[in-house]
Design a protein around this motif. Structure first.
Motif, PDB file in Angstrom:
ATOM      1  N   ILE A  60      34.688  37.855  42.616  1.00 14.43           N
ATOM      2  CA  ILE A  60      35.054  38.246  41.301  1.00 14.43           C
ATOM      3  C   ILE A  60      36.553  37.607  41.027  1.00 14.43           C
ATOM      4  N   ARG A  61      37.302  37.592  41.909  1.00 16.40           N
ATOM      5  CA  ARG A  61      38.941  37.192  41.734  1.00 16.40           C
ATOM      6  C   ARG A  61      38.782  35.640  41.493  1.00 16.40           C
ATOM      7  N   ASP A  62      37.942  34.954  41.883  1.00 24.29           N
ATOM      8  CA  ASP A  62      37.754  33.549  41.562  1.00 24.29           C
ATOM      9  C   ASP A  62      38.046  33.128  40.177  1.00 24.29           C
ATOM     10  N   LYS A  63      38.580  31.758  39.930  1.00 26.27           N
ATOM     11  CA  LYS A  63      38.888  31.489  38.578  1.00 26.27           C
ATOM     12  C   LYS A  63      37.782  31.518  37.518  1.00 26.27           C
ATOM     13  N   CYS A  64      36.396  31.185  38.165  1.00 30.28           N
ATOM     14  CA  CYS A  64      35.294  31.019  37.219  1.00 30.28           C
ATOM     15  C   CYS A  64      35.094  32.231  36.561  1.00 30.28           C
ATOM     16  N   TYR A  65      35.571  33.422  36.964  1.00 26.59           N
ATOM     17  CA  TYR A  65      35.209  34.650  36.445  1.00 26.59           C
ATOM     18  C   TYR A  65      36.369  34.990  35.176  1.00 26.59           C
ATOM     19  N   ALA A  66      37.300  34.185  35.254  1.00 29.47           N
ATOM     20  CA  ALA A  66      38.476  34.431  34.151  1.00 29.47           C
ATOM     21  C   ALA A  66      37.894  34.744  32.647  1.00 29.47           C
ATOM     22  N   VAL A  89      37.645  43.015  35.379  1.00 32.74           N
ATOM     23  CA  VAL A  89      37.968  43.214  36.614  1.00 32.74           C
ATOM     24  C   VAL A  89      38.755  42.338  37.550  1.00 32.74           C
ATOM     25  N   ARG A  90      38.434  41.060  37.156  1.00 36.94           N
ATOM     26  CA  ARG A  90      39.222  39.936  37.840  1.00 36.94           C
ATOM     27  C   ARG A  90      40.627  40.048  37.426  1.00 36.94           C
ATOM     28  N   HIS A  91      41.157  40.421  36.344  1.00 32.03           N
ATOM     29  CA  HIS A  91      42.140  40.396  35.872  1.00 32.03           C
ATOM     30  C   HIS A  91      42.798  41.815  36.421  1.00 32.03           C
ATOM     31  N   LEU A  92      42.121  42.658  36.846  1.00 32.62           N
ATOM     32  CA  LEU A  92      42.607  43.976  37.575  1.00 32.62           C
ATOM     33  C   LEU A  92      43.038  43.479  38.987  1.00 32.62           C
ATOM     34  N   LEU A  93      42.318  42.740  39.519  1.00 33.89           N
ATOM     35  CA  LEU A  93      42.328  42.422  40.822  1.00 33.89           C
ATOM     36  C   LEU A  93      43.628  41.460  41.035  1.00 33.89           C
ATOM     37  N   LYS A  94      43.806  40.543  40.182  1.00 31.59           N
ATOM     38  CA  LYS A  94      44.878  39.693  40.049  1.00 31.59           C
ATOM     39  C   LYS A  94      46.132  40.288  40.027  1.00 31.59           C
ATOM     40  N   ALA A  95      46.178  41.302  39.091  1.00 33.12           N
ATOM     41  CA  ALA A  95      47.422  42.134  38.839  1.00 33.12           C
ATOM     42  C   ALA A  95      47.587  43.041  39.786  1.00 33.12           C
ATOM     43  N   LYS A  96      46.837  42.963  40.783  1.00 34.08           N
ATOM     44  CA  LYS A  96      46.884  44.061  42.028  1.00 34.08           C
ATOM     45  C   LYS A  96      46.722  45.395  41.700  1.00 34.08           C
ATOM     46  N   GLU A  97      45.941  45.766  40.595  1.00 36.01           N
ATOM     47  CA  GLU A  97      45.820  47.082  39.984  1.00 36.01           C
ATOM     48  C   GLU A  97      44.378  47.911  40.896  1.00 36.01           C
ATOM     49  N   MET A  98      44.703  48.767  41.558  1.00 35.48           N
ATOM     50  CA  MET A  98      43.886  49.430  42.222  1.00 35.48           C
ATOM     51  C   MET A  98      42.515  49.800  41.780  1.00 35.48           C
ATOM     52  N   PHE A  99      42.665  49.747  40.425  1.00 36.79           N
ATOM     53  CA  PHE A  99      41.223  50.254  39.841  1.00 36.79           C
ATOM     54  C   PHE A  99      40.291  49.061  39.893  1.00 36.79           C
ATOM     55  N   GLY A 100      40.585  47.785  39.872  1.00 36.70           N
ATOM     56  CA  GLY A 100      39.798  46.703  40.131  1.00 36.70           C
ATOM     57  C   GLY A 100      39.119  46.791  41.812  1.00 36.70           C
ATOM     58  N   GLN A 101      39.736  47.093  42.487  1.00 35.48           N
ATOM     59  CA  GLN A 101      39.226  47.094  43.732  1.00 35.48           C
ATOM     60  C   GLN A 101      38.138  48.502  43.797  1.00 35.48           C
ATOM     61  N   ARG A 102      38.504  49.412  43.146  1.00 36.82           N
ATOM     62  CA  ARG A 102      37.732  50.705  43.204  1.00 36.82           C
ATOM     63  C   ARG A 102      36.338  50.240  42.413  1.00 36.82           C
ATOM     64  N   LEU A 103      36.550  49.481  41.243  1.00 35.35           N
ATOM     65  CA  LEU A 103      35.103  48.951  40.575  1.00 35.35           C
ATOM     66  C   LEU A 103      34.242  48.352  41.457  1.00 35.35           C
ATOM     67  N   CYS A 104      34.796  47.296  41.942  1.00 36.65           N
ATOM     68  CA  CYS A 104      34.223  46.409  43.015  1.00 36.65           C
ATOM     69  C   CYS A 104      33.567  47.368  44.196  1.00 36.65           C
ATOM     70  N   THR A 105      34.393  48.197  44.571  1.00 35.02           N
ATOM     71  CA  THR A 105      33.687  48.719  45.839  1.00 35.02           C
ATOM     72  C   THR A 105      32.609  49.962  45.275  1.00 35.02           C
ATOM     73  N   TYR A 106      32.710  50.302  44.148  1.00 37.62           N
ATOM     74  CA  TYR A 106      31.751  51.292  43.439  1.00 37.62           C
ATOM     75  C   TYR A 106      30.266  50.465  43.393  1.00 37.62           C
ATOM     76  N   HIS A 107      30.554  49.422  42.787  1.00 35.57           N
ATOM     77  CA  HIS A 107      29.435  48.423  42.711  1.00 35.57           C
ATOM     78  C   HIS A 107      28.954  48.162  43.859  1.00 35.57           C
ATOM     79  N   ASN A 108      29.543  47.794  44.942  1.00 38.81           N
ATOM     80  CA  ASN A 108      28.867  47.385  46.222  1.00 38.81           C
ATOM     81  C   ASN A 108      28.150  48.676  46.669  1.00 38.81           C
TER      82      ASN A 108
END
Length: 142
Positions: A60-66, A89-108
């Protein structure tokens, strides 16, 4: 190793396989009689911005999701996919916001829980082999 060890285990006892967490390994382990799995993979992938989907792994952190204003996985009904766009979610990951990691983890974790529900249903209907075949076709795009 599973093919060798499972027949040596008592049938009336649960069979536990540690360190296995990819969708294909969960299916293959289930086909061979394993009952329980435990692995850090869904959380490790989530922390690094990778999600599991019915179409395979997605980073999700890849550019194609921007500018992807849809859910991370259009086929998922988890909280993250129902409430947040892939681009956010990509923005959160790129900004190093932990919430992005949590959303990806929750999804997985949600994805794997739902996968195991489908595996149990396929076992109950005596069609796990067919389920595996159709899952692999969609997951690997073949």
């Amino acid at each position: 190793m599973i093919d060798f060890t499972v027949p040596l285990m008592p049938e009336e006892k649960p069979r536990y396989l540690m360190g296995v967490g990819t969708p294909d390994y969960l299916i293959e382990g289930s086909l061979r009689g394993v009952d329980m799995f435990d692995c850090v993979l869904p959380t490790r992938l989530g922390r690094h911005g990778t999600i599991l989907t019915s179409k395979g792994k997605r980073i999700i952190r890849d550019k194609c999701y921007a500018e992807d204003f849809g859910p991370m996985d259009p086929n998922c009904d988890c909280y993250a996919c129902k409430n947040y766009q892939a681009s956010y979610v990509r923005h959160l990951l790129k900004a190093k916001e932990m919430f992005g990691q949590r959303l990806c983890t929750y999804h997985n974790i949600w994805f794997l829980v739902k996968l195991m529900e489908k595996i149990r249903e396929a076992i109950a209907e005596d069609c796990l082999g067919n389920f595996a075949k159709s899952f692999y076709e969609e997951y690997y795009g073949g």
